[in-house]
Design a protein around this motif. Structure first.
Motif, PDB file in Angstrom:
ATOM      1  N   HIS A   6      30.087 -14.527  41.480  1.00 34.80           N
ATOM      2  CA  HIS A   6      28.982 -13.564  41.539  1.00 34.80           C
ATOM      3  C   HIS A   6      29.314 -12.370  40.647  1.00 34.80           C
ATOM      4  O   HIS A   6      30.475 -11.963  40.559  1.00 34.80           O
ATOM      5  N   ASN A   9      25.588  -7.129  38.665  1.00 40.62           N
ATOM      6  CA  ASN A   9      24.848  -6.752  37.466  1.00 40.62           C
ATOM      7  C   ASN A   9      23.404  -7.237  37.622  1.00 40.62           C
ATOM      8  O   ASN A   9      23.054  -8.321  37.146  1.00 40.62           O
ATOM      9  N   PRO A  10      22.547  -6.447  38.297  1.00 38.61           N
ATOM     10  CA  PRO A  10      21.180  -6.909  38.591  1.00 38.61           C
ATOM     11  C   PRO A  10      20.344  -7.077  37.328  1.00 38.61           C
ATOM     12  O   PRO A  10      20.627  -6.483  36.281  1.00 38.61           O
ATOM     13  N   ARG A  12      16.207  -7.451  35.584  1.00 37.98           N
ATOM     14  CA  ARG A  12      14.865  -6.891  35.742  1.00 37.98           C
ATOM     15  C   ARG A  12      13.798  -7.957  35.884  1.00 37.98           C
ATOM     16  O   ARG A  12      12.690  -7.678  36.330  1.00 37.98           O
ATOM     17  N   ASN A 125      21.823 -12.417  32.956  1.00 35.38           N
ATOM     18  CA  ASN A 125      21.857 -11.089  32.328  1.00 35.38           C
ATOM     19  C   ASN A 125      21.633 -11.155  30.825  1.00 35.38           C
ATOM     20  O   ASN A 125      21.001 -10.260  30.244  1.00 35.38           O
ATOM     21  N   ASP A 128      18.002 -11.697  30.401  1.00 40.96           N
ATOM     22  CA  ASP A 128      17.316 -10.448  30.721  1.00 40.96           C
ATOM     23  C   ASP A 128      17.373  -9.477  29.550  1.00 40.96           C
ATOM     24  O   ASP A 128      16.395  -8.783  29.252  1.00 40.96           O
ATOM     25  N   ARG A 262      24.678  -9.487  48.095  1.00 41.05           N
ATOM     26  CA  ARG A 262      23.599  -8.563  47.786  1.00 41.05           C
ATOM     27  C   ARG A 262      23.978  -7.117  48.109  1.00 41.05           C
ATOM     28  O   ARG A 262      23.526  -6.181  47.469  1.00 41.05           O
ATOM     29  N   ARG A 265      25.213  -4.838  45.379  1.00 42.26           N
ATOM     30  CA  ARG A 265      24.321  -4.340  44.346  1.00 42.26           C
ATOM     31  C   ARG A 265      23.695  -3.007  44.770  1.00 42.26           C
ATOM     32  O   ARG A 265      22.952  -2.951  45.752  1.00 42.26           O
ATOM     33  N   ARG A 267      21.122   0.127  44.850  1.00 45.50           N
ATOM     34  CA  ARG A 267      19.703   0.197  44.602  1.00 45.50           C
ATOM     35  C   ARG A 267      19.440   0.820  43.235  1.00 45.50           C
ATOM     36  O   ARG A 267      20.036   1.817  42.873  1.00 45.50           O
ATOM     37  N   GLN A 268      18.508   0.241  42.548  1.00 50.94           N
ATOM     38  CA  GLN A 268      18.221   0.714  41.206  1.00 50.94           C
ATOM     39  C   GLN A 268      16.768   0.442  40.889  1.00 50.94           C
ATOM     40  O   GLN A 268      16.237  -0.607  41.228  1.00 50.94           O
ATOM     41  N   TRP A 270      13.642   0.204  37.990  1.00 48.05           N
ATOM     42  CA  TRP A 270      13.487  -0.186  36.581  1.00 48.05           C
ATOM     43  C   TRP A 270      12.125   0.259  36.080  1.00 48.05           C
ATOM     44  O   TRP A 270      11.162   0.178  36.802  1.00 48.05           O
TER      45      TRP A 270
END
Length: 270
Positions: A6, A9-10, A12, A125, A128, A262, A265, A267-268, A270
């Motif tokens: 894993h 690195n979320p 979008r 990623n 993305d 999860r 990660r 919160r972010q 975009w």
């Protein structure tokens, strides 16, 4: 060898191309002749000959890529007197196109699952960042670079070259360029599997060093069974193609705490 599970690195958007590539690879694997028996350990001679004939037609063969000549005799898929029957090829094979078909062929479960694991973790990623179409073209370009690079180094080899490893190595090279500080959860075999969160530059850099060592023949008993040189070429091609995107790539978020999944990660928006 560390096993990535894993990355923190979320993305979008949904990595539809990555998922599609995984789906096609798995689908093709189930329809490759002879592999069902080999997985269970009870392959018959006919199944083995069918597999050899299939690979001769659809796999990339280094000498064919360099010299653009097909062999006069190839496995026909039939078995006789304890061996596979050879005969003139009953098909018109394009060596250049065989590089593309070979990217979706795998020689066993471990080969397939290992490749798909790396593609799933690191491919989302890169897709993305590049966008769906550019990522698909990038993936194919790295696969071609890896196959032809290996063929140039082994111009007289007649062993079929199969697998998505070269293209996925390009994905790893791009990830190293674009997200070197991203954190990657890995399992490190040390008596038991220890879960550690390491920077991508360390995980992927260590992977590349291993490929270079194995390519030289050190540390493996049969270096010729795996095209490590193709991994190296694909990795370097991925780095080169991704380098122009580096200045505009936002850094990955800094993970907080020793969390997993999860919850790792932040919160972010975009």
């Amino acid at each position: 060898m560390v096993i990535p599970v894993h990355d923190v690195n979320p993305v979008r958007r949904t990595p539809v191309v990555t998922y599609a590539l995984i789906g096609v690879n798995v689908f093709v694997f189930f329809f490759m002749p002879g592999l069902s028996g080999s997985v269970a350990g009870d392959s018959t001679l006919v199944q083995t000959c069918n597999l050899h004939a299939f690979l001769e037609q659809y796999a990339a063969v280094p000498t064919e890529l360099i010299h653009h000549q097909l062999p006069q005799l190839v496995p026909t898929g039939d078995a006789r007197d304890g061996g596979c029957v050879l005969g003139p090829p009953g098909y018109d094979k394009s060596p250049a196109l065989s590089v593309l078909t070979a990217m979706f062929l795998h020689g066993g479960w471990l080969h397939l699952l290992g490749n798909m694991l790396f593609l799933l973790i690191f491919g989302n990623n890169i897709e993305d960042r590049m966008g769906h179409i550019r990522f698909a073209l990038f993936y194919v370009a790295c696969g071609y670079a890896a196959s032809y690079g290996f063929a140039l180094l082994n111009a007289d080899s007649t062993d079929p070259l199969i697998g998505a490893s070269g293209a996925i190595a390009g994905v790893l090279g791009a990830y190293l360029v674009l997200y070197p500080k991203a954190r990657v959860w890995v399992l490190v075999p040390f008596l038991v599997f220890l879960p550690l969160r390491l920077p991508a530059w360390l995980v992927l850099g260590f992977w590349f060093v291993l490929q270079a060592v194995y390519s030289s023949g050190e540390g493996v008993s049969e270096a010729g069974t795996v095209a490590y040189a193709a991994h190296i070429v694909g990795f370097l091609a991925g780095m080169l193609l991704a380098w122009p995107l580096k200045p505009g790539t936002p850094p990955p978020p800094e993970p907080g705490g020793l969390l997993f999944g999860r919850r790792a990660r932040p919160r972010q928006t975009w």
